[in-house]
Each structure stands twice: as C-alpha cells, then as structure tokens.
Scaffold this motif. Structure first.
Motif, PDB file in Angstrom:
ATOM      1  N   ILE A  11       0.695  -1.326  -0.066  1.00  0.00           N
ATOM      2  CA  ILE A  11      -0.040  -0.029  -0.076  1.00  0.00           C
ATOM      3  C   ILE A  11       0.931   1.236   0.085  1.00  0.00           C
ATOM      4  O   ILE A  11       0.616   2.053  -0.608  1.00  0.00           O
ATOM      5  CB  ILE A  11      -1.058   0.006   1.179  1.00  0.00           C
ATOM      6  CG1 ILE A  11      -2.087  -1.082   0.941  1.00  0.00           C
ATOM      7  CG2 ILE A  11      -1.628   1.467   1.337  1.00  0.00           C
ATOM      8  CD1 ILE A  11      -3.038  -1.265   2.115  1.00  0.00           C
ATOM      9  N   GLU A  12       2.032   1.292   0.809  1.00  0.00           N
ATOM     10  CA  GLU A  12       2.749   2.523   0.797  1.00  0.00           C
ATOM     11  C   GLU A  12       3.373   2.435  -0.613  1.00  0.00           C
ATOM     12  O   GLU A  12       3.466   3.783  -1.112  1.00  0.00           O
ATOM     13  CB  GLU A  12       4.022   2.197   1.791  1.00  0.00           C
ATOM     14  CG  GLU A  12       3.476   2.560   3.377  1.00  0.00           C
ATOM     15  CD  GLU A  12       3.312   3.903   3.485  1.00  0.00           C
ATOM     16  OE1 GLU A  12       3.937   4.824   2.782  1.00  0.00           O
ATOM     17  OE2 GLU A  12       2.756   4.187   4.209  1.00  0.00           O
ATOM     18  N   ALA A  13       3.799   1.531  -1.327  1.00  0.00           N
ATOM     19  CA  ALA A  13       4.420   1.811  -2.649  1.00  0.00           C
ATOM     20  C   ALA A  13       3.376   2.471  -3.552  1.00  0.00           C
ATOM     21  O   ALA A  13       3.634   3.169  -4.378  1.00  0.00           O
ATOM     22  CB  ALA A  13       4.997   0.462  -3.117  1.00  0.00           C
ATOM     23  N   ALA A  18       1.058   6.581  -6.669  1.00  0.00           N
ATOM     24  CA  ALA A  18      -0.024   7.432  -6.914  1.00  0.00           C
ATOM     25  C   ALA A  18       0.374   8.891  -6.656  1.00  0.00           C
ATOM     26  O   ALA A  18      -0.024   9.853  -7.489  1.00  0.00           O
ATOM     27  CB  ALA A  18      -1.264   7.228  -6.200  1.00  0.00           C
ATOM     28  N   SER A  19       1.073   9.036  -5.655  1.00  0.00           N
ATOM     29  CA  SER A  19       1.509  10.611  -5.200  1.00  0.00           C
ATOM     30  C   SER A  19       2.431  11.098  -6.516  1.00  0.00           C
ATOM     31  O   SER A  19       2.141  12.216  -7.044  1.00  0.00           O
ATOM     32  CB  SER A  19       2.196  10.575  -4.076  1.00  0.00           C
ATOM     33  OG  SER A  19       2.713  11.726  -3.740  1.00  0.00           O
ATOM     34  N   HIS A  20       3.301  10.285  -6.977  1.00  0.00           N
ATOM     35  CA  HIS A  20       4.183  10.736  -8.050  1.00  0.00           C
ATOM     36  C   HIS A  20       3.540  11.084  -9.436  1.00  0.00           C
ATOM     37  O   HIS A  20       3.919  12.156  -9.775  1.00  0.00           O
ATOM     38  CB  HIS A  20       5.360   9.798  -8.083  1.00  0.00           C
ATOM     39  CG  HIS A  20       6.375   9.931  -9.282  1.00  0.00           C
ATOM     40  ND1 HIS A  20       7.428  10.962  -9.297  1.00  0.00           N
ATOM     41  CD2 HIS A  20       6.272   9.441 -10.674  1.00  0.00           C
ATOM     42  CE1 HIS A  20       7.965  10.945 -10.213  1.00  0.00           C
ATOM     43  NE2 HIS A  20       7.306  10.116 -11.245  1.00  0.00           N
ATOM     44  N   ILE A  24       0.084  14.820  -6.040  1.00  0.00           N
ATOM     45  CA  ILE A  24      -0.680  14.990  -4.765  1.00  0.00           C
ATOM     46  C   ILE A  24      -0.051  14.193  -3.722  1.00  0.00           C
ATOM     47  O   ILE A  24       0.465  13.259  -3.913  1.00  0.00           O
ATOM     48  CB  ILE A  24      -2.130  14.637  -4.718  1.00  0.00           C
ATOM     49  CG1 ILE A  24      -2.515  15.241  -6.046  1.00  0.00           C
ATOM     50  CG2 ILE A  24      -2.978  14.635  -3.659  1.00  0.00           C
ATOM     51  CD1 ILE A  24      -4.242  14.907  -6.312  1.00  0.00           C
ATOM     52  N   THR A  25       0.113  14.845  -2.620  1.00  0.00           N
ATOM     53  CA  THR A  25       0.744  14.549  -1.447  1.00  0.00           C
ATOM     54  C   THR A  25       0.265  13.213  -0.988  1.00  0.00           C
ATOM     55  O   THR A  25      -1.046  12.822  -1.231  1.00  0.00           O
ATOM     56  CB  THR A  25       0.928  15.191  -0.312  1.00  0.00           C
ATOM     57  OG1 THR A  25      -0.369  15.640   0.102  1.00  0.00           O
ATOM     58  CG2 THR A  25       1.775  16.496  -0.725  1.00  0.00           C
ATOM     59  N   LYS A  26       1.034  12.193  -0.362  1.00  0.00           N
ATOM     60  CA  LYS A  26       0.564  11.050   0.107  1.00  0.00           C
ATOM     61  C   LYS A  26      -0.883  11.290   1.231  1.00  0.00           C
ATOM     62  O   LYS A  26      -1.704  10.564   1.212  1.00  0.00           O
ATOM     63  CB  LYS A  26       1.389   9.991   0.789  1.00  0.00           C
ATOM     64  CG  LYS A  26       2.105   9.383  -0.344  1.00  0.00           C
ATOM     65  CD  LYS A  26       3.149   8.221   0.252  1.00  0.00           C
ATOM     66  CE  LYS A  26       3.369   8.405   1.685  1.00  0.00           C
ATOM     67  NZ  LYS A  26       4.423   7.266   2.112  1.00  0.00           N
TER      68      LYS A  26
END
Length: 69
Positions: A11-13, A18-20, A24-26
């Motif tokens: 999920i972190e990855a 998605a953020s990249h 948009i920030t995590k």
C-alpha cells in the motif's frame, strides 16, 4: 491529527506511485480517499447529513494518471 495508520509495504508503494503520478501528497490522497469512502458510505446508509462529493473523485484522478482500473 497525528499519523496513526501503518500501511503494508504494498500500500505504501502504491501510495508513493499515485502521489508521484498525480502530483498530490500521500497525506492528501489518503484524506481524499477517506472523504470519498465516507461520502459513499453515508449515501449507502442514506444519512441525512451526507457530505457532497469532491469535485474530482480519487478514482477519476487515478484513472487520469494511468494508475486506476
């Protein structure tokens, strides 16, 4: 509010990716997902004070970035 959630590496990855891709920030992605999820739940439960949906859903953002289904 302090960050109390711990996500799996997967999920972190996915959040990082998605953020990249969206710029948009995590933290903002997580907040928007929670807002969208709550709005959906409120609508399903037909709660009277259901909040209006965000202008662009997180699903739409992820689709536009190439990460969505």
């Amino acid at each position: 509010m302090p960050h109390l959630l711990r996500f799996s590496r997967d999920i972190e990855a996915r959040l990082e990716r998605a953020s990249h891709h969206t710029g948009i920030t995590k933290a903002e992605l997580i907040e928007r997902m929670v807002q969208d999820g709550l709005a959906d739940l409120e609508q399903q439960l037909l709660l009277e004070d259901a909040a209006p949906r965000a202008e662009r859903s997180i699903d739409q953002l992820l689709r536009e970035s190439g990460l969505g289904a």
